[in-house]
Design an enzyme around this catalytic site. Structure first.
Site, PDB file in Angstrom:
ATOM      1  N   ARG A 247      52.846  39.982  46.171  1.00  0.00           N
ATOM      2  CA  ARG A 247      53.996  40.872  46.499  1.00  0.00           C
ATOM      3  C   ARG A 247      54.901  41.457  47.539  1.00  0.00           C
ATOM      4  NH1 ARG A 247      48.930  44.000  46.317  1.00  0.00           N
ATOM      5  NH2 ARG A 247      47.886  42.293  45.886  1.00  0.00           N
TER       6      ARG A 247
ATOM      7  N   LYS B 225      41.331  32.148  52.095  1.00  0.00           N
ATOM      8  CA  LYS B 225      40.359  31.928  50.820  1.00  0.00           C
ATOM      9  C   LYS B 225      39.123  31.526  50.643  1.00  0.00           C
ATOM     10  CE  LYS B 225      44.231  32.342  47.247  1.00  0.00           C
ATOM     11  NZ  LYS B 225      44.160  33.515  46.925  1.00  0.00           N
TER      12      LYS B 225
HETATM   13  N1  BES Z   1      47.711  33.919  44.054  1.00  0.00           N
HETATM   14  C1  BES Z   1      46.216  34.675  44.383  1.00  0.00           C
HETATM   15  C2  BES Z   1      46.252  35.244  43.047  1.00  0.00           C
HETATM   16  C3  BES Z   1      45.176  34.148  41.978  1.00  0.00           C
HETATM   17  C4  BES Z   1      43.787  34.316  42.207  1.00  0.00           C
HETATM   18  C5  BES Z   1      46.309  33.230  41.422  1.00  0.00           C
HETATM   19  C6  BES Z   1      43.271  33.309  41.151  1.00  0.00           C
HETATM   20  C7  BES Z   1      45.747  32.252  40.831  1.00  0.00           C
HETATM   21  C8  BES Z   1      44.388  32.779  40.286  1.00  0.00           C
HETATM   22  C9  BES Z   1      47.291  36.179  45.168  1.00  0.00           C
HETATM   23  O1  BES Z   1      47.595  35.506  46.510  1.00  0.00           O
HETATM   24  C10 BES Z   1      45.875  36.558  45.897  1.00  0.00           C
HETATM   25  O2  BES Z   1      44.872  36.198  46.743  1.00  0.00           O
HETATM   26  N2  BES Z   1      45.392  37.706  45.283  1.00  0.00           N
HETATM   27  C11 BES Z   1      44.109  38.747  45.903  1.00  0.00           C
HETATM   28  C12 BES Z   1      44.748  40.248  46.001  1.00  0.00           C
HETATM   29  C13 BES Z   1      43.575  40.460  46.992  1.00  0.00           C
HETATM   30  C14 BES Z   1      43.525  40.661  48.627  1.00  0.00           C
HETATM   31  C15 BES Z   1      44.364  41.960  46.845  1.00  0.00           C
HETATM   32  C16 BES Z   1      43.126  38.914  44.934  1.00  0.00           C
HETATM   33  O3  BES Z   1      43.415  38.276  44.278  1.00  0.00           O
HETATM   34  O4  BES Z   1      42.136  38.345  45.415  1.00  0.00           O
HETATM   35 ZN    ZN Z   2      46.902  35.029  48.061  1.00  0.00          ZN
END
Ligand code: BES
Ligand code: ZN
Ligand code: ZN
Length: 470
Positions: A326, A252
């Site tokens: 997921r 991230k």
């Molecule tokens: N934990 C994150 C989602 C999230 C984003 C929660 C912002 C709270 C605030 C999740 O694990 C994630 O990183 N999701 C990705 C999915 C993508 C790679 C398809 C996302 O949302 O970018």
């Molecule tokens: Zn994530």
């Protein structure tokens, strides 16, 4: 702070609610009426203070505006109540009366909950973090069960906020499991915790792939509140329990990572709901399941491009190690359905940034395979005030989670919230299922009168009412 229903003489502070132009109380000094009108008090969120000499003492009246009667909402009640608590704190009031005599029982529940959640601050790590000055609030109402339920729900929301607000160096998977065990002891639900070997033995390959880069070992948490032996119905509540999400090798950016201690918000909601169900002795059978772990980076981590298995049997192409939630959820859901034999299942998760973009911070996104079950959640949300909105499962979206070399792919470029839900839905079979994405609702970056910065406790009340009323 405790809420009391016995009456106390000689209180120096009294909280009253008002609509525009109308004080909602019996037996207040008439002069307040003129004061309210002169100050245009009663407007939504407005706080008016009036000191009135009664006998030898000045009584400080705090008038909380609810706006127009016909526009009353859960939010306007919480807003006004929060402003009242802030006013009492500013006065350093140890105790006060709160007149709820004009409200019905549903309103009393939200009012009492509001008194509790607005008094919350997460300041335990501060040298000068003082506890709230408010010790007791004496509420006037005939709806005593509503007071009790409101109090339990308020405290359970704070359980969830506390769990989310603990930093990830403290709130490890083991600490989350211990918290569940402790709350189970306090409130009377059973908790079982499985460690790495047991998780592997159960065939939870997808979950273990996410967990394996971290030095903090995963903990699989099973909570049980089984209080209806005559019924065959068993509800499973499965919460995402990523105690930190770096994204893994699909790392991230630093802004996005900063608040990722909150990636266990779903599990916090499940634990909070279990606390409430047990305290209210709800006559239902409910399981809470959490596949807790941490998504870190190390030489032992899973990679983009890997193809992994899952407990349900489907293979998964890892498009992004950041779509990890997921992967943990599918193994937990599979366990809930096959081993715990739940007849309905809900998963709740801070799952996608896409949900935050689509619905903002006030509404939880939902995906479901069952209209009646979704309707039940919608009804819970009308009582709780926690908004939900359902997204569609169209056949075209189902195509997006397929992959050439594997059964499924774990992330898609488009329709991110929907495909995340559909991915989990691939593991529930015909079991009625709801997927709740609380990525937007579980965290607030700005405080207001009833929410402090950080975890909001989103989902606790919806899960509680869903379990209780179905
Ligand atoms: N934990 C994150 C989602 C999230 C984003 C929660 C912002 C709270 C605030 C999740 O694990 C994630 O990183 N999701 C990705 C999915 C993508 C790679 C398809 C996302 O949302 O970018
Ligand atoms: Zn994530
Ligand atoms: Zn995550």
């Amino acid at each position: 702070m405790i809420i009391r229903v016995d009456q106390q003489e000689g209180l120096k502070a009294q909280v009253l609610y008002a609509y525009e132009g109308e004080i909602l109380s019996n037996g207040y000094p008439q002069v307040l009426d003129q004061f309210l009108k002169a100050t245009e008090g009663g407007k939504s969120g407005k706080v008016n203070k009036y000191a009135h000499l009664e006998g030898d003492d000045f009584i400080q009246y705090i008038l909380l505006g609810l706006g127009k009667k016909e526009d009353l909402t859960h939010t306007s009640i919480l807003k006004a109540t929060g402003s009242g608590i802030k006013a009492l704190k500013a006065m350093k009031a140890k105790e006060a009366g709160v007149d709820l005599s004009s409200f019905d029982q549903d309103q009393v529940k939200i009012l009492v909950e509001g008194l509790i959640i607005s008094d919350y601050d997460f300041n335990k790590y501060k040298e000068k973090g003082e506890p709230s000055p408010i010790e007791s609030l004496y509420v006037t109402t005939d709806h005593l069960t509503a007071v009790e339920e409101g109090q339990v729900l308020g405290q359970s929301v704070l359980v969830a906020r506390d769990l989310v607000n603990e930093p990830a160096n403290v709130m490890t998977p083991a600490a989350l499991a211990q918290a569940a065990v402790d709350y189970g002891k306090d409130f009377g639900f059973q908790v079982e915790v499985l460690d790495r070997e047991a998780i592997e033995a159960l065939g939870m390959e997808a979950y273990m792939n996410v967990a394996k880069a971290s030095e903090n070992p995963p903990k699989f948490i099973i909570m049980k509140w089984l209080n209806d032996p005559e019924s065959d119905e068993r509800l499973g509540l499965v919460g995402k329990g990523l105690t930190f999400d770096t994204g893994g090798y699909s790392l991230k950016p630093k802004e996005g990572m900063l608040t990722m201690k909150s990636d266990m918000g779903g599990s916090a909601a499940v634990i909070g709901a279990m606390c409430a169900l047990a305290q209210m002795k709800v006559k239902k059978n409910v399981y809470g399941v959490i596949a807790a772990c941490e998504n870190m980076v190390s030489g032992g981590g899973y990679r983009p491009g890997d193809i992994i298995g899952s407990r349900g049997g489907k293979s998964i192409f890892i498009n992004s190690t950041d779509a990890e939630g997921r992967l943990t959820l599918i193994d937990a859901v599979d366990y809930a359905i096959k081993d715990l034999k739940v007849t309905k299942v809900v998963d709740i998760a801070t799952l996608t940034g896409a949900c935050l973009v689509a619905l903002g911070t006030t509404t939880t996104g939902v995906v479901s395979n069952n209209d009646a079950f979704y309707k039940a959640l919608e009804e819970a949300s009308f009582i709780s005030g926690e908004r939900v909105w359902r997204m569609p499962i169209f056949p075209e979206y189902k195509e997006l989670v397929k992959h050439e070399d594997a059964d499924l792919i774990n992330s898609t470029r488009m329709a991110g919230m929907i495909t995340a839900g559909i991915f989990i839905g691939e593991f529930v079979g015909d079991t009625p299922w709801l997927h709740m994405d609380i990525a937007g609702t579980s965290w607030t970056g700005s405080k207001n009168s009833y929410q402090s910065y950080g975890g909001t406790g989103a989902g606790v009340k919806n899960l509680y009412y869903l379990a209780k009323n179905n």
